[in-house]
Design an enzyme around this catalytic site. Sequence first.
Site, PDB file in Angstrom:
ATOM      1  N   HIS A 101       0.682  96.753   9.598  1.00 53.03           N
ATOM      2  CA  HIS A 101       1.195  95.389   9.387  1.00 53.03           C
ATOM      3  C   HIS A 101       2.117  95.313   8.175  1.00 53.03           C
ATOM      4  CE1 HIS A 101      -1.813  94.113   6.214  1.00 53.03           C
ATOM      5  NE2 HIS A 101      -2.589  94.986   6.830  1.00 53.03           N
ATOM      6  N   ASP A 103       3.054  92.322   6.905  1.00 53.46           N
ATOM      7  CA  ASP A 103       2.781  91.118   6.100  1.00 53.46           C
ATOM      8  C   ASP A 103       1.790  91.480   4.994  1.00 53.46           C
ATOM      9  OD1 ASP A 103       0.648  91.415   8.004  1.00 53.46           O
ATOM     10  OD2 ASP A 103       0.036  89.339   7.648  1.00 53.46           O
ATOM     11  N   GLU A 173      -1.310  90.145  10.379  1.00 53.24           N
ATOM     12  CA  GLU A 173      -2.663  90.689  10.237  1.00 53.24           C
ATOM     13  C   GLU A 173      -3.453  89.930   9.188  1.00 53.24           C
ATOM     14  OE1 GLU A 173      -6.074  93.183   9.206  1.00 53.24           O
ATOM     15  OE2 GLU A 173      -4.533  92.469   7.852  1.00 53.24           O
ATOM     16  N   GLU A 174      -2.784  89.595   8.096  1.00 50.90           N
ATOM     17  CA  GLU A 174      -3.494  88.952   6.981  1.00 50.90           C
ATOM     18  C   GLU A 174      -3.858  87.501   7.280  1.00 50.90           C
ATOM     19  OE1 GLU A 174      -4.772  90.675   4.852  1.00 50.90           O
ATOM     20  OE2 GLU A 174      -3.500  92.339   4.250  1.00 50.90           O
ATOM     21  N   ASP A 200      -4.970 101.599   7.527  1.00 48.34           N
ATOM     22  CA  ASP A 200      -5.068 100.295   6.859  1.00 48.34           C
ATOM     23  C   ASP A 200      -6.475 100.153   6.270  1.00 48.34           C
ATOM     24  OD1 ASP A 200      -4.312  97.758   6.023  1.00 48.34           O
ATOM     25  OD2 ASP A 200      -4.801  96.788   7.917  1.00 48.34           O
ATOM     26  N   HIS A 233     -15.345  56.307 -11.320  1.00 44.96           N
ATOM     27  CA  HIS A 233     -15.629  56.560 -12.732  1.00 44.96           C
ATOM     28  C   HIS A 233     -17.027  57.184 -12.791  1.00 44.96           C
ATOM     29  CE1 HIS A 233     -16.574  55.929 -16.924  1.00 44.96           C
ATOM     30  NE2 HIS A 233     -15.285  55.591 -17.143  1.00 44.96           N
ATOM     31  N   THR A 335     -13.061  62.062 -16.669  1.00 44.66           N
ATOM     32  CA  THR A 335     -14.383  61.740 -16.131  1.00 44.66           C
ATOM     33  C   THR A 335     -14.214  61.129 -14.758  1.00 44.66           C
ATOM     34  OG1 THR A 335     -14.198  59.710 -17.412  1.00 44.66           O
ATOM     35  CG2 THR A 335     -15.579  61.457 -18.331  1.00 44.66           C
ATOM     36  N   HIS A 447      -5.745  92.713  -2.075  1.00 46.28           N
ATOM     37  CA  HIS A 447      -6.028  91.265  -2.086  1.00 46.28           C
ATOM     38  C   HIS A 447      -6.267  90.738  -3.500  1.00 46.28           C
ATOM     39  CE1 HIS A 447      -7.361  90.872   2.394  1.00 46.28           C
ATOM     40  NE2 HIS A 447      -6.488  91.850   2.231  1.00 46.28           N
TER      41      HIS A 447
HETATM   42  N1  BES Z   1      -6.605  96.425   5.239  1.00 48.35           N
HETATM   43  C1  BES Z   1      -7.447  95.319   5.392  1.00 48.35           C
HETATM   44  C2  BES Z   1      -8.766  95.638   6.075  1.00 48.35           C
HETATM   45  C3  BES Z   1      -9.692  96.512   5.295  1.00 48.35           C
HETATM   46  C4  BES Z   1      -9.933  96.267   3.962  1.00 48.35           C
HETATM   47  C5  BES Z   1     -10.331  97.518   5.936  1.00 48.35           C
HETATM   48  C6  BES Z   1     -10.789  97.088   3.270  1.00 48.35           C
HETATM   49  C7  BES Z   1     -11.200  98.333   5.243  1.00 48.35           C
HETATM   50  C8  BES Z   1     -11.419  98.113   3.903  1.00 48.35           C
HETATM   51  C9  BES Z   1      -6.769  94.241   6.207  1.00 48.35           C
HETATM   52  O1  BES Z   1      -5.416  94.115   5.939  1.00 48.35           O
HETATM   53  C10 BES Z   1      -7.412  92.933   5.867  1.00 48.35           C
HETATM   54  O2  BES Z   1      -7.426  92.539   4.757  1.00 48.35           O
HETATM   55  N2  BES Z   1      -7.952  92.248   6.850  1.00 48.35           N
HETATM   56  C11 BES Z   1      -8.514  90.973   6.677  1.00 48.35           C
HETATM   57  C12 BES Z   1      -8.714  90.455   8.067  1.00 48.35           C
HETATM   58  C13 BES Z   1      -8.645  89.011   8.243  1.00 48.35           C
HETATM   59  C14 BES Z   1      -7.531  88.313   7.590  1.00 48.35           C
HETATM   60  C15 BES Z   1      -8.781  88.634   9.700  1.00 48.35           C
HETATM   61  C16 BES Z   1      -9.819  91.028   5.929  1.00 48.35           C
HETATM   62  O3  BES Z   1     -10.599  91.987   6.059  1.00 48.35           O
HETATM   63  O4  BES Z   1     -10.085  90.102   5.170  1.00 48.35           O
HETATM   64 ZN    ZN Z   2      -5.473  92.989   3.889  1.00 47.81          ZN
END
Ligand code: BES
Ligand code: ZN
Length: 478
Positions: A101, A103, A173-174, A200, A233, A335, A447
């Site tokens: 991917h 993205d 994908e993300e 990935d 408040h 507040t 991430h």
């Molecule tokens: N590369 C990751 C998946 C991953 C992370 C596999 C760590 C093994 C170890 C992938 O890009 C990802 O982050 N996927 C998301 C999927 C979701 C958005 C549907 C995830 O795992 O949060």
């Molecule tokens: Zn990811």
Amino acid sequence: MNPLILCPNQIQVLHLMSVQSYINKNQERFLEELIALLKIPSVSADPKFKSDVFAAAEFVKDALEKAGAENVALCETAGYPIVYGEKIVDPALPTVLVYGHYDVQPADPYELWESPPFEPVIKKTDAHPEGAIFARGSADDKGQFYMHVKAFEAMTAQNALSCNIKFMIEGEEEVGSENLDLFVKENKDKLKADVVLISDTSMLSLEHPSVTVGLRGLAYLQVEVTGPNRDLHSGTYGGAVANPINILCQMIASLQDEDRKITIPGFYDDVENYSSAYRENLNKAPFDEADYKKKLDIEALEGEKGYTTIERTGIRPTLDVNGIWGGYTGEGAKTVLPSKAYAKISMRLVPNQDHKQISKSFESHFKAIAPASVKVKVTPHHGGHPAVIPTDSVGYRAAEAAIQSAFGKKAIPTREGGSIPITSLFQKELGLDPILLGFGLDTDAIHSPNEHYGVKNYLMGIETIVLFFKHFRALSDK
Ligand code: BES
Ligand code: ZN
């Protein structure tokens, strides 16, 4: 002088040597190209980056064409395009379908990056003494799928492409790969292959190379808790009217008991329980708890009672709050008793759990535990099925053999906690078990701010992919 006559095996060795020397000669350029791709902020979650996501797709299309792929195209979907390309050397040969991917995750919070997320720099780290490229998407997944483009270029340039190859690089994908389902279903012929190869995921380390044989599934939801019809408040009304943030926190806290078991009724009904022999084997993978804690700067680990860390992240389901907000979060103090509170909640799922079913159970439970003083809205986001990859396939054996040749070590099969929704889709729709041959490390901060990918991992990955093709061809009966 006698002409030199070589047997097919010797020719293959020569081919491999020339591919390797091509990689060595071109490694600077391979890095520069990746750096150019990493400069494009292709964040799929945020519409602000729409034109950049398209620009990344164009970049990949161009790169595939330059590397020697044919029929390269941007396949339209209801969202971002899927980049397709192929090279069919001979229809009688086995075909490898490469998925990745282009993205990336949002780079927020920007202020925690030591260098800007879309201005890649190479720096040394403890885990990467030879340097790592710091940029959003460097390990997840631009640096990883681009290894395949470069391995393909090297094999094609040296006339050593031993299998047919198809590329399918997506841009969503993300954000849950929601348009992929239809694309795969409608293009089964186009995607026909003997194996799917995906980089990935992570490996344990360059010293302990591993192949991922399981990924968790995912159910992701947003909840909204509403109390009074306007912000109040907190002195005038505090103590008499329910505070939706307080209530939301109590509700979330009740979703796990003191053993860190999830309390949603029926949550564990379908969870696969593994034999003690399976668990014992899983726990043989190298794991240094002290080092794990040190790297995260935590004093203690926490998770479901009765399971090890490897099990908690690999074969057990979880529930986590990914974000929570409401009320006043600006400078200084205001507040206020807020009208609304929100949270984004994810559940990582394991084999046999169905994300749609789990989302439904979550929704009814969450509504059931809400006190009469608030209203609750639950909005499901994306989901994905878990996947388990068998280790007796030709593809797995080819991956093992490739790792053995590249690293001189036997690959350790690991179960990882992340999710790649397409993995189970490929299994279901194409009848293929993807090979998860990833080269990232858990410490690469995917991430997270300061994501990076080891230069050595990138180059070793390219080399291992070339070897995968060699072994897959040799082990296939085609
Ligand atoms: N590369 C990751 C998946 C991953 C992370 C596999 C760590 C093994 C170890 C992938 O890009 C990802 O982050 N996927 C998301 C999927 C979701 C958005 C549907 C995830 O795992 O949060
Ligand atoms: Zn990811």
